[in-house]
Motif scaffolding. Structure first.
Motif, PDB file in Angstrom:
ATOM      1  N   PHE A  15       0.815  -1.212   0.000  1.00  0.00           N
ATOM      2  CA  PHE A  15       0.000   0.000   0.000  1.00  0.00           C
ATOM      3  C   PHE A  15       0.850   1.265   0.000  1.00  0.00           C
ATOM      4  O   PHE A  15       0.376   2.332  -0.409  1.00  0.00           O
ATOM      5  N   ASP A  16       2.073   1.156   0.481  1.00  0.00           N
ATOM      6  CA  ASP A  16       2.954   2.329   0.506  1.00  0.00           C
ATOM      7  C   ASP A  16       3.228   2.879  -0.890  1.00  0.00           C
ATOM      8  O   ASP A  16       3.592   4.050  -1.040  1.00  0.00           O
ATOM      9  N   HIS A  17       3.040   2.047  -1.889  1.00  0.00           N
ATOM     10  CA  HIS A  17       3.331   2.463  -3.263  1.00  0.00           C
ATOM     11  C   HIS A  17       2.088   2.989  -3.992  1.00  0.00           C
ATOM     12  O   HIS A  17       2.182   3.424  -5.131  1.00  0.00           O
ATOM     13  N   PHE A  18       0.941   2.957  -3.307  1.00  0.00           N
ATOM     14  CA  PHE A  18      -0.307   3.428  -3.924  1.00  0.00           C
ATOM     15  C   PHE A  18      -0.380   4.949  -3.854  1.00  0.00           C
ATOM     16  O   PHE A  18       0.122   5.574  -2.912  1.00  0.00           O
ATOM     17  N   SER A  19      -1.033   5.551  -4.839  1.00  0.00           N
ATOM     18  CA  SER A  19      -1.317   6.987  -4.772  1.00  0.00           C
ATOM     19  C   SER A  19      -2.387   7.235  -3.713  1.00  0.00           C
ATOM     20  O   SER A  19      -3.133   6.316  -3.325  1.00  0.00           O
ATOM     21  N   THR A  20      -2.500   8.487  -3.260  1.00  0.00           N
ATOM     22  CA  THR A  20      -3.524   8.821  -2.261  1.00  0.00           C
ATOM     23  C   THR A  20      -4.924   8.547  -2.802  1.00  0.00           C
ATOM     24  O   THR A  20      -5.794   8.043  -2.078  1.00  0.00           O
ATOM     25  N   ALA A  21      -5.142   8.842  -4.086  1.00  0.00           N
ATOM     26  CA  ALA A  21      -6.457   8.602  -4.691  1.00  0.00           C
ATOM     27  C   ALA A  21      -6.799   7.119  -4.659  1.00  0.00           C
ATOM     28  O   ALA A  21      -7.942   6.731  -4.374  1.00  0.00           O
ATOM     29  N   LEU A  27      -9.986   2.441   0.737  1.00  0.00           N
ATOM     30  CA  LEU A  27     -10.621   2.614   2.043  1.00  0.00           C
ATOM     31  C   LEU A  27     -12.137   2.593   1.902  1.00  0.00           C
ATOM     32  O   LEU A  27     -12.851   1.941   2.681  1.00  0.00           O
ATOM     33  N   TRP A  28     -12.645   3.325   0.913  1.00  0.00           N
ATOM     34  CA  TRP A  28     -14.098   3.389   0.701  1.00  0.00           C
ATOM     35  C   TRP A  28     -14.665   2.012   0.364  1.00  0.00           C
ATOM     36  O   TRP A  28     -15.730   1.636   0.851  1.00  0.00           O
ATOM     37  N   THR A  29     -13.926   1.246  -0.423  1.00  0.00           N
ATOM     38  CA  THR A  29     -14.366  -0.103  -0.784  1.00  0.00           C
ATOM     39  C   THR A  29     -14.374  -1.028   0.428  1.00  0.00           C
ATOM     40  O   THR A  29     -15.339  -1.764   0.663  1.00  0.00           O
ATOM     41  N   LEU A  30     -13.304  -0.986   1.187  1.00  0.00           N
ATOM     42  CA  LEU A  30     -13.219  -1.829   2.387  1.00  0.00           C
ATOM     43  C   LEU A  30     -14.334  -1.492   3.371  1.00  0.00           C
ATOM     44  O   LEU A  30     -14.962  -2.387   3.958  1.00  0.00           O
ATOM     45  N   PHE A  31     -14.588  -0.202   3.562  1.00  0.00           N
ATOM     46  CA  PHE A  31     -15.652   0.223   4.470  1.00  0.00           C
ATOM     47  C   PHE A  31     -17.007  -0.280   3.968  1.00  0.00           C
ATOM     48  O   PHE A  31     -17.826  -0.805   4.748  1.00  0.00           O
ATOM     49  N   GLY A  32     -17.265  -0.123   2.676  1.00  0.00           N
ATOM     50  CA  GLY A  32     -18.536  -0.558   2.102  1.00  0.00           C
ATOM     51  C   GLY A  32     -18.771  -2.053   2.265  1.00  0.00           C
ATOM     52  O   GLY A  32     -19.895  -2.491   2.559  1.00  0.00           O
ATOM     53  N   ILE A  33     -17.715  -2.830   2.080  1.00  0.00           N
ATOM     54  CA  ILE A  33     -17.846  -4.283   2.254  1.00  0.00           C
ATOM     55  C   ILE A  33     -18.071  -4.618   3.730  1.00  0.00           C
ATOM     56  O   ILE A  33     -18.896  -5.462   4.076  1.00  0.00           O
ATOM     57  N   PRO A  52      -6.835  -0.604   9.354  1.00  0.00           N
ATOM     58  CA  PRO A  52      -6.052   0.401  10.082  1.00  0.00           C
ATOM     59  C   PRO A  52      -4.870   0.939   9.281  1.00  0.00           C
ATOM     60  O   PRO A  52      -4.575   2.138   9.336  1.00  0.00           O
ATOM     61  N   TYR A  53      -4.228   0.073   8.512  1.00  0.00           N
ATOM     62  CA  TYR A  53      -3.077   0.539   7.731  1.00  0.00           C
ATOM     63  C   TYR A  53      -3.540   1.413   6.566  1.00  0.00           C
ATOM     64  O   TYR A  53      -2.931   2.459   6.282  1.00  0.00           O
ATOM     65  N   VAL A  54      -4.608   1.007   5.907  1.00  0.00           N
ATOM     66  CA  VAL A  54      -5.144   1.808   4.803  1.00  0.00           C
ATOM     67  C   VAL A  54      -5.609   3.167   5.328  1.00  0.00           C
ATOM     68  O   VAL A  54      -5.352   4.206   4.720  1.00  0.00           O
ATOM     69  N   TRP A  55      -6.268   3.143   6.482  1.00  0.00           N
ATOM     70  CA  TRP A  55      -6.764   4.384   7.103  1.00  0.00           C
ATOM     71  C   TRP A  55      -5.606   5.341   7.376  1.00  0.00           C
ATOM     72  O   TRP A  55      -5.723   6.552   7.161  1.00  0.00           O
ATOM     73  N   SER A  56      -4.491   4.809   7.843  1.00  0.00           N
ATOM     74  CA  SER A  56      -3.338   5.660   8.185  1.00  0.00           C
ATOM     75  C   SER A  56      -2.772   6.375   6.964  1.00  0.00           C
ATOM     76  O   SER A  56      -2.126   7.423   7.098  1.00  0.00           O
ATOM     77  N   LEU A  57      -3.006   5.835   5.772  1.00  0.00           N
ATOM     78  CA  LEU A  57      -2.493   6.435   4.538  1.00  0.00           C
ATOM     79  C   LEU A  57      -3.529   7.286   3.813  1.00  0.00           C
ATOM     80  O   LEU A  57      -3.190   8.014   2.874  1.00  0.00           O
ATOM     81  N   ALA A  58      -4.790   7.199   4.236  1.00  0.00           N
ATOM     82  CA  ALA A  58      -5.877   7.886   3.535  1.00  0.00           C
ATOM     83  C   ALA A  58      -5.873   9.388   3.825  1.00  0.00           C
ATOM     84  O   ALA A  58      -5.315   9.852   4.818  1.00  0.00           O
ATOM     85  N   SER A  59      -6.520  10.133   2.941  1.00  0.00           N
ATOM     86  CA  SER A  59      -6.621  11.587   3.112  1.00  0.00           C
ATOM     87  C   SER A  59      -7.649  11.921   4.197  1.00  0.00           C
ATOM     88  O   SER A  59      -8.528  11.115   4.519  1.00  0.00           O
ATOM     89  N   VAL A  90     -13.916   2.058  15.208  1.00  0.00           N
ATOM     90  CA  VAL A  90     -13.143   1.669  16.392  1.00  0.00           C
ATOM     91  C   VAL A  90     -11.863   0.957  15.964  1.00  0.00           C
ATOM     92  O   VAL A  90     -10.779   1.215  16.499  1.00  0.00           O
ATOM     93  N   LYS A  91     -11.977   0.066  14.981  1.00  0.00           N
ATOM     94  CA  LYS A  91     -10.805  -0.699  14.528  1.00  0.00           C
ATOM     95  C   LYS A  91      -9.724   0.202  13.944  1.00  0.00           C
ATOM     96  O   LYS A  91      -8.531  -0.070  14.098  1.00  0.00           O
ATOM     97  N   VAL A  92     -10.127   1.278  13.281  1.00  0.00           N
ATOM     98  CA  VAL A  92      -9.135   2.175  12.682  1.00  0.00           C
ATOM     99  C   VAL A  92      -8.818   3.364  13.587  1.00  0.00           C
ATOM    100  O   VAL A  92      -8.080   4.269  13.205  1.00  0.00           O
ATOM    101  N   ASN A  93      -9.417   3.361  14.802  1.00  0.00           N
ATOM    102  CA  ASN A  93      -9.247   4.472  15.748  1.00  0.00           C
ATOM    103  C   ASN A  93      -9.681   5.792  15.110  1.00  0.00           C
ATOM    104  O   ASN A  93      -8.997   6.819  15.209  1.00  0.00           O
ATOM    105  N   GLY A  94     -10.842   5.748  14.478  1.00  0.00           N
ATOM    106  CA  GLY A  94     -11.330   6.924  13.761  1.00  0.00           C
ATOM    107  C   GLY A  94     -12.656   7.449  14.270  1.00  0.00           C
ATOM    108  O   GLY A  94     -13.389   8.106  13.517  1.00  0.00           O
TER     109      GLY A  94
END
Length: 267
Positions: A15-21, A27-33, A52-59, A90-94
């Motif tokens: 995920f570190d190599h993914f663009s922010t978009a 993140l939106w897909t994971l949340f929806g599922i 949690p890791y995806v959340w930490s990289l999201a805008s 809760v899982k993403v501390n958000g």
């Protein structure tokens, strides 16, 4: 099928190599599922480990979008998705990214629980987790929602000052570390609310005791360094000019009443 725990670091490293978009879309897909009631438990477990890791990289914008979707489920009375959205946050501390009115309601509930612990027996053992837990109900900005601000100031100030009983004056020193941090973020709006609380006998009743009086005066002195408003300073100085025991009856002091009458209106 559940993904083995040892595989998650390898997956997340990509995920570190993914663009922010792309991260935001993921993140939106994971949340929806995750909030889909038809999903199986293994699927949610996998997402709960990845999110949690995806959340930490999201805008920030995408995080607030997730929070707004949580509010949508509440307004639509979609209880099942609301429960899963709560779990996800809760899982993403958000939890702080929920809508302001949701945060305000949660914060008010937490403040009531804190006061119950503060006023209960063994508060030195039971109070500090409630004080620490308030942080999860604050938005990322740290600005307390308007609907909860008065109760926030009242509760934090009362718990910090204590009831004046015992060798510690009724103050849980472990919890007070958190109270001092919250008070450090008080601005002029909070100080004005603090001053107006002297009209509430339930707020001032403990100030009759010397230890509570002394801690209240220390807090008032601290507030003097946070404002340049002459009326706010006048009200603070009027309180500090009173003999021990009079803080509980400050509304009978003419200078204090006059200064309070000229305080900035709440916004």
């Amino acid at each position: 099928m559940a993904i083995p725990d040892e595989d998650f670091p390898v997956i997340c490293a990509d995920f570190d190599h993914f663009s922010t978009a792309r991260i935001d879309d993921l993140l939106w897909t994971l949340f929806g599922i995750y909030v889909d009631p038809s999903q199986k438990a293994d699927c949610r477990t996998n997402i709960g480990n990845l999110a949690p890791y995806v959340w930490s990289l999201a805008s920030e914008d995408q995080r607030y979008q997730v929070g707004a979707r949580h509010e949508h489920f509440i307004k639509q009375a979609d209880q099942q998705r609301k429960i899963f959205a709560d779990e996800f946050l809760v899982k993403v501390n958000g939890q702080q990214y929920r809508a302001e009115d949701v945060l305000a309601g949660d914060l008010l509930d937490k403040l009531r629980s804190l006061m119950a612990a503060h006023n209960g027996t063994n508060n030195f053992y039971n109070e500090w987790p409630h004080a620490q837990g308030l942080e999860s109900a604050l938005p990322p900005s740290g600005i307390v929602p308007n609907a909860a601000r008065l109760e926030w100031v009242k509760t934090i100030a009362r718990c910090h000052i204590g009831n004046g009983f015992g060798s510690r004056g009724g103050v849980d020193t472990s919890a007070d570390v958190h109270y001092q941090r919250y008070i450090g973020d008080f601005g002029e709006r909070e100080i004005v609310l603090f001053l107006r609380l002297f009209e509430d006998p339930a707020f001032t009743v403990d100030f009759l005791r010397p230890m509570a009086d002394a801690r209240a005066r220390n807090l008032i002195t601290q507030f003097k360094g946070k404002t340049k408003n002459v009326y706010v300073l006048g009200a603070l100085n009027a309180l500090l000019g009173q003999p021990v025991g009079v803080l509980a009856k400050a509304t009978v002091v003419t200078k204090f009443r006059q200064a309070v009458a000229n305080l900035p209106k709440p916004v």
